[in-house]
Motif scaffolding. Sequence first.
Motif, PDB file in Angstrom:
ATOM      1  N   UNK A 194       1.005  -1.315  -0.089  1.00 19.00           N
ATOM      2  CA  UNK A 194      -0.077   0.109   0.035  1.00 19.00           C
ATOM      3  C   UNK A 194       0.937   1.236   0.058  1.00 19.00           C
ATOM      4  N   UNK A 195       0.355   2.341  -0.464  1.00 15.61           N
ATOM      5  CA  UNK A 195       1.451   3.500  -0.371  1.00 15.61           C
ATOM      6  C   UNK A 195       1.745   4.255   0.629  1.00 15.61           C
ATOM      7  N   UNK A 196       2.904   4.564   0.804  1.00 16.69           N
ATOM      8  CA  UNK A 196       3.243   5.327   1.967  1.00 16.69           C
ATOM      9  C   UNK A 196       3.329   6.802   1.948  1.00 16.69           C
ATOM     10  N   UNK A 197       3.486   7.081   0.460  1.00 17.59           N
ATOM     11  CA  UNK A 197       3.016   8.630  -0.062  1.00 17.59           C
ATOM     12  C   UNK A 197       1.638   8.927  -0.716  1.00 17.59           C
ATOM     13  N   UNK A 198       1.045   9.933  -0.537  1.00 15.35           N
ATOM     14  CA  UNK A 198      -0.178  10.104  -0.946  1.00 15.35           C
ATOM     15  C   UNK A 198       0.083  10.380  -2.581  1.00 15.35           C
ATOM     16  N   UNK A 199      -0.806   9.815  -3.507  1.00 13.49           N
ATOM     17  CA  UNK A 199      -0.642   9.616  -4.885  1.00 13.49           C
ATOM     18  C   UNK A 199      -0.533  11.072  -5.546  1.00 13.49           C
ATOM     19  N   UNK A 200      -1.320  12.291  -4.804  1.00 14.25           N
ATOM     20  CA  UNK A 200      -1.475  13.459  -5.467  1.00 14.25           C
ATOM     21  C   UNK A 200      -0.043  14.077  -5.139  1.00 14.25           C
ATOM     22  N   UNK A 201       0.484  13.762  -4.154  1.00 12.10           N
ATOM     23  CA  UNK A 201       1.902  14.220  -3.631  1.00 12.10           C
ATOM     24  C   UNK A 201       2.969  13.867  -4.875  1.00 12.10           C
ATOM     25  N   UNK A 202       2.577  12.609  -5.216  1.00  8.41           N
ATOM     26  CA  UNK A 202       3.730  11.988  -6.235  1.00  8.41           C
ATOM     27  C   UNK A 202       3.635  12.632  -7.580  1.00  8.41           C
ATOM     28  N   UNK A 204       2.335  15.821  -8.047  1.00 13.74           N
ATOM     29  CA  UNK A 204       2.985  17.123  -7.775  1.00 13.74           C
ATOM     30  C   UNK A 204       4.589  17.044  -7.967  1.00 13.74           C
ATOM     31  N   UNK A 205       5.114  16.057  -7.406  1.00  8.43           N
ATOM     32  CA  UNK A 205       6.351  15.638  -7.383  1.00  8.43           C
ATOM     33  C   UNK A 205       7.037  15.659  -8.697  1.00  8.43           C
ATOM     34  N   UNK A 206       6.466  14.884  -9.595  1.00  7.59           N
ATOM     35  CA  UNK A 206       6.670  14.739 -11.016  1.00  7.59           C
ATOM     36  C   UNK A 206       6.530  16.055 -11.843  1.00  7.59           C
ATOM     37  N   UNK A 207       5.212  16.673 -11.506  1.00  4.94           N
ATOM     38  CA  UNK A 207       5.322  17.961 -12.062  1.00  4.94           C
ATOM     39  C   UNK A 207       6.366  19.045 -11.829  1.00  4.94           C
ATOM     40  N   UNK A 208       6.900  19.136 -10.675  1.00  2.00           N
ATOM     41  CA  UNK A 208       7.832  20.015 -10.127  1.00  2.00           C
ATOM     42  C   UNK A 208       9.233  19.741 -10.648  1.00  2.00           C
ATOM     43  N   UNK A 334      11.217  -9.307 -10.187  1.00  2.00           N
ATOM     44  CA  UNK A 334      11.086  -8.001 -10.380  1.00  2.00           C
ATOM     45  C   UNK A 334      10.116  -7.517  -9.547  1.00  2.00           C
ATOM     46  N   UNK A 335      10.499  -6.370  -8.855  1.00  2.00           N
ATOM     47  CA  UNK A 335       9.654  -6.025  -7.596  1.00  2.00           C
ATOM     48  C   UNK A 335       8.879  -4.457  -8.242  1.00  2.00           C
ATOM     49  N   UNK A 336       7.849  -4.111  -7.946  1.00  2.00           N
ATOM     50  CA  UNK A 336       7.431  -2.829  -8.498  1.00  2.00           C
ATOM     51  C   UNK A 336       6.077  -2.331  -7.704  1.00  2.00           C
ATOM     52  N   UNK A 337       5.858  -1.140  -7.725  1.00  4.52           N
ATOM     53  CA  UNK A 337       4.713  -0.665  -6.884  1.00  4.52           C
ATOM     54  C   UNK A 337       4.173   0.501  -7.680  1.00  4.52           C
ATOM     55  N   UNK A 338       2.489   0.730  -7.364  1.00  2.00           N
ATOM     56  CA  UNK A 338       2.009   1.883  -7.617  1.00  2.00           C
ATOM     57  C   UNK A 338       2.556   3.266  -6.929  1.00  2.00           C
ATOM     58  N   UNK A 339       2.040   4.322  -7.493  1.00  2.00           N
ATOM     59  CA  UNK A 339       2.490   5.743  -6.905  1.00  2.00           C
ATOM     60  C   UNK A 339       2.237   5.425  -5.222  1.00  2.00           C
ATOM     61  N   UNK A 340       3.480   6.099  -4.738  1.00  4.72           N
ATOM     62  CA  UNK A 340       3.562   6.158  -3.301  1.00  4.72           C
ATOM     63  C   UNK A 340       4.098   4.808  -2.567  1.00  4.72           C
ATOM     64  N   UNK A 341       4.427   3.794  -3.210  1.00  4.01           N
ATOM     65  CA  UNK A 341       4.681   2.608  -2.854  1.00  4.01           C
ATOM     66  C   UNK A 341       6.222   2.571  -2.811  1.00  4.01           C
ATOM     67  N   UNK A 342       6.871   1.495  -2.103  1.00  7.72           N
ATOM     68  CA  UNK A 342       8.509   1.551  -1.875  1.00  7.72           C
ATOM     69  C   UNK A 342       8.852   0.046  -2.176  1.00  7.72           C
ATOM     70  N   UNK A 343      10.151   0.088  -2.658  1.00 10.03           N
ATOM     71  CA  UNK A 343      10.859  -1.212  -2.446  1.00 10.03           C
ATOM     72  C   UNK A 343      12.160  -0.901  -1.739  1.00 10.03           C
ATOM     73  N   UNK A 344      12.495  -1.440  -0.945  1.00  7.88           N
ATOM     74  CA  UNK A 344      13.704  -1.444  -0.043  1.00  7.88           C
ATOM     75  C   UNK A 344      14.706  -2.440  -0.073  1.00  7.88           C
ATOM     76  N   UNK A 345      16.142  -2.420  -0.040  1.00  8.16           N
ATOM     77  CA  UNK A 345      16.915  -3.520  -0.079  1.00  8.16           C
ATOM     78  C   UNK A 345      18.293  -3.181   0.383  1.00  8.16           C
ATOM     79  N   UNK A 346      19.499  -3.912   0.605  1.00  6.93           N
ATOM     80  CA  UNK A 346      20.552  -3.559   0.955  1.00  6.93           C
ATOM     81  C   UNK A 346      21.132  -3.076  -0.213  1.00  6.93           C
ATOM     82  N   UNK A 347      22.032  -1.831  -0.348  1.00 10.68           N
ATOM     83  CA  UNK A 347      22.616  -1.513  -1.491  1.00 10.68           C
ATOM     84  C   UNK A 347      23.455  -2.437  -2.338  1.00 10.68           C
ATOM     85  N   UNK A 348      24.220  -3.419  -1.477  1.00 11.62           N
ATOM     86  CA  UNK A 348      25.068  -4.240  -2.127  1.00 11.62           C
ATOM     87  C   UNK A 348      24.501  -5.365  -2.991  1.00 11.62           C
TER      88      UNK A 348
END
Length: 408
Positions: A194-202, A204-208, A334-348
């Motif tokens: 589920x999204x952590x960030x509001x879709x409307x904010x996302x 706006x971030x693209x437009x900005x 392959x992992x993906x998410x809708x607007x406001x969703x995240x995928x987190x992992x160790x950088x290495x």
Amino acid sequence: GMRLFLGPLCLLLLLRPADAFAKKGVARPKAKSGTSSGSASKSAGGFGAKKGGAKAGTGAGAAAMRAIVRAKTDELQRSPRDPQRWLELGAVMVKMGEYAEAERVFRWGAALTPEVTTLSAAALTLGGDSEAYWHGESQAANSAKAAPVPAGGFESFQAPADILAAHDQADRSLHWAEHISDASKLGVVHRSTSPLIDRADCTWAIDATEAHAAASGGWTTARHVQAPTTDVPVSQVPALRDWFNKALSNDLFPMLAARYPYAISSADNLRVMDAFVVRYDAKAQAELPIHQDENVFSFTIALNNRDEYEGGGTVFEQLRTVGERAGSPFSPTILNADAGGIVAFPGKLRHGGNRVVAGRRYIIPLFVYVDANRSGKKPGYLLSSLDLPPLPESSARGLSRYATTTSS
């Protein structure tokens, strides 16, 4: 993603006279980024060494290392404006796994000797753009506990234990080998359901970001070397950075600490090395090759929904879902998410950007490190114990790669 070549910079720091890098002489040495798997530094020691070593203060040689630190701090207090003293002390702290202290040493030295660009290069190699973004006051490892992992809201995955346990320079003071049991139980890669960030904010971030790029010469394509993205640093867009900082404080850092409670003692210890809006376009840059990131944790924030493009997502070479039976094979995922969703992992962990075959996909990748020392001591303990000249008002504690102004 990126990989930093710390080994060459280690040699520059330790073997060359500090004044050889003054602005009047040699241009500032730049840490390389973006190398693919297998190109990590293999230097034997000093700044950027890959070896993790025993926990600071324990094991063979610990007394000798403490004696070296005492000698280096004595020299520094006698000659606080000698850049070589700062370079050598910082290198020793990296060797001990005291990365939080090393970054502070390099930043303080850079502030006192701004004409020696090697010190600012070292500080930026360890801290990146961290001073441009919100962060809390770092805690000692045993002074705070991360929030408990909430039930639901994420799908979690395991990575092969041998890959996770092999210490990499990206891990800094974190040794995954000590947390294999927890990592297996809770997972090391997490996708939000589920999204952590509001879709409307996302939106706006693209437009900005698009507006900023249109007004400032377009999207950048060469900030990383081996795995370059079409991107705009968040720190270069003031309104976007203000919004992003609130998200870090309220949602993103607490989320990351909750997903990795065995590795992150407090969300206040998290720092953003780099954050940037990326645009994948089926008619332009549509994918990113498999690579590793030079940071402890990475995660991506999706800014638009999956029905706006075809393909895309973050591809990992070897994962399996937490809860699968023991012995189940690891496989490309392959992992993906809708607007406001995240995928987190160790950088290495080796990963890449899956090809977008139609439309545009927008994300914000974050490169995050833990401001911590291998000893578990509170960051800042070393310099706070010394009698040093005060920093100038315009100090390197606000040093930033990309931002024209900084915030805390």
